[in-house]
Write a protein that holds these residues in place. Sequence first.
Motif, PDB file in Angstrom:
ATOM      1  N   MET A 199       0.842  -1.180   0.000  1.00  5.26           N
ATOM      2  CA  MET A 199       0.000   0.000   0.000  1.00  5.26           C
ATOM      3  C   MET A 199       0.886   1.241   0.000  1.00  5.26           C
ATOM      4  N   GLU A 200       0.414   2.257  -0.638  1.00  8.28           N
ATOM      5  CA  GLU A 200       1.194   3.478  -0.824  1.00  8.28           C
ATOM      6  C   GLU A 200       1.030   4.442   0.349  1.00  8.28           C
ATOM      7  N   TRP A 201       2.154   5.041   0.751  1.00  4.32           N
ATOM      8  CA  TRP A 201       2.141   6.042   1.823  1.00  4.32           C
ATOM      9  C   TRP A 201       1.604   7.355   1.284  1.00  4.32           C
ATOM     10  N   LYS A 202       0.804   8.026   2.097  1.00  2.74           N
ATOM     11  CA  LYS A 202       0.316   9.368   1.779  1.00  2.74           C
ATOM     12  C   LYS A 202       0.858  10.296   2.848  1.00  2.74           C
ATOM     13  N   SER A 203       1.189  11.496   2.459  1.00  2.98           N
ATOM     14  CA  SER A 203       1.691  12.455   3.439  1.00  2.98           C
ATOM     15  C   SER A 203       0.674  13.571   3.643  1.00  2.98           C
ATOM     16  N   TYR A 227      11.054   5.401   3.291  1.00  3.76           N
ATOM     17  CA  TYR A 227       9.783   5.918   2.772  1.00  3.76           C
ATOM     18  C   TYR A 227       9.360   7.238   3.420  1.00  3.76           C
ATOM     19  N   ILE A 251       2.708  10.735   7.999  1.00  2.85           N
ATOM     20  CA  ILE A 251       2.393   9.922   6.826  1.00  2.85           C
ATOM     21  C   ILE A 251       1.473   8.797   7.281  1.00  2.85           C
ATOM     22  N   ARG A 291      -1.040   5.146   5.736  1.00  2.00           N
ATOM     23  CA  ARG A 291      -1.495   4.269   4.662  1.00  2.00           C
ATOM     24  C   ARG A 291      -2.556   3.330   5.216  1.00  2.00           C
ATOM     25  N   ASP A 312      -1.435  -6.890   4.386  1.00  2.00           N
ATOM     26  CA  ASP A 312      -0.452  -5.818   4.187  1.00  2.00           C
ATOM     27  C   ASP A 312       0.256  -5.400   5.473  1.00  2.00           C
TER      28      ASP A 312
END
Length: 136
Positions: free
Chosen positions: A1-5, A38, A114, A116, A122
């Motif tokens: 899963m992609e990290w969002k900031s 990351y 951050i 996710r 996951d």
Amino acid sequence: MEWKSVDTQSDLDKLDNSVCWEDSKVLEYYAKFSNESYFPSDVSRSGWVNKNIHILIEAVAGTAPYLEIVLIDCDHFSSLFLERILFQGRVDSLKRIKIIDYKDNLVMRCSRLIYRFLTEEDIPQGLYFRQVDSIT
């Protein structure tokens, strides 16, 4: 899963509105000094050495059943933050986050945040987070 900031006030409001915090619960958390690959490269640190706090939450959200949050360079942290998670606060021009409670008390402050959303598969397996089945 992609990290969002969380870079803006709008990002913080979006995170706050994406989860039913009253029905969500913190499963695990840990803190350490080391930075991960990351993490955003533009963390505005205070000059003090503060820990990065990783939090795994069983989230009531439409996106996924779990949420991992990292409070990077966290220089103020209250255990009340873990008991009643809220992301009502302010993001300043350096992308630092300050969370206050309903009485206007500071409960968390960090240089960056951050997050996710995760499925059970996951969830990172290793030294800290473990199988969700073994938590209960």
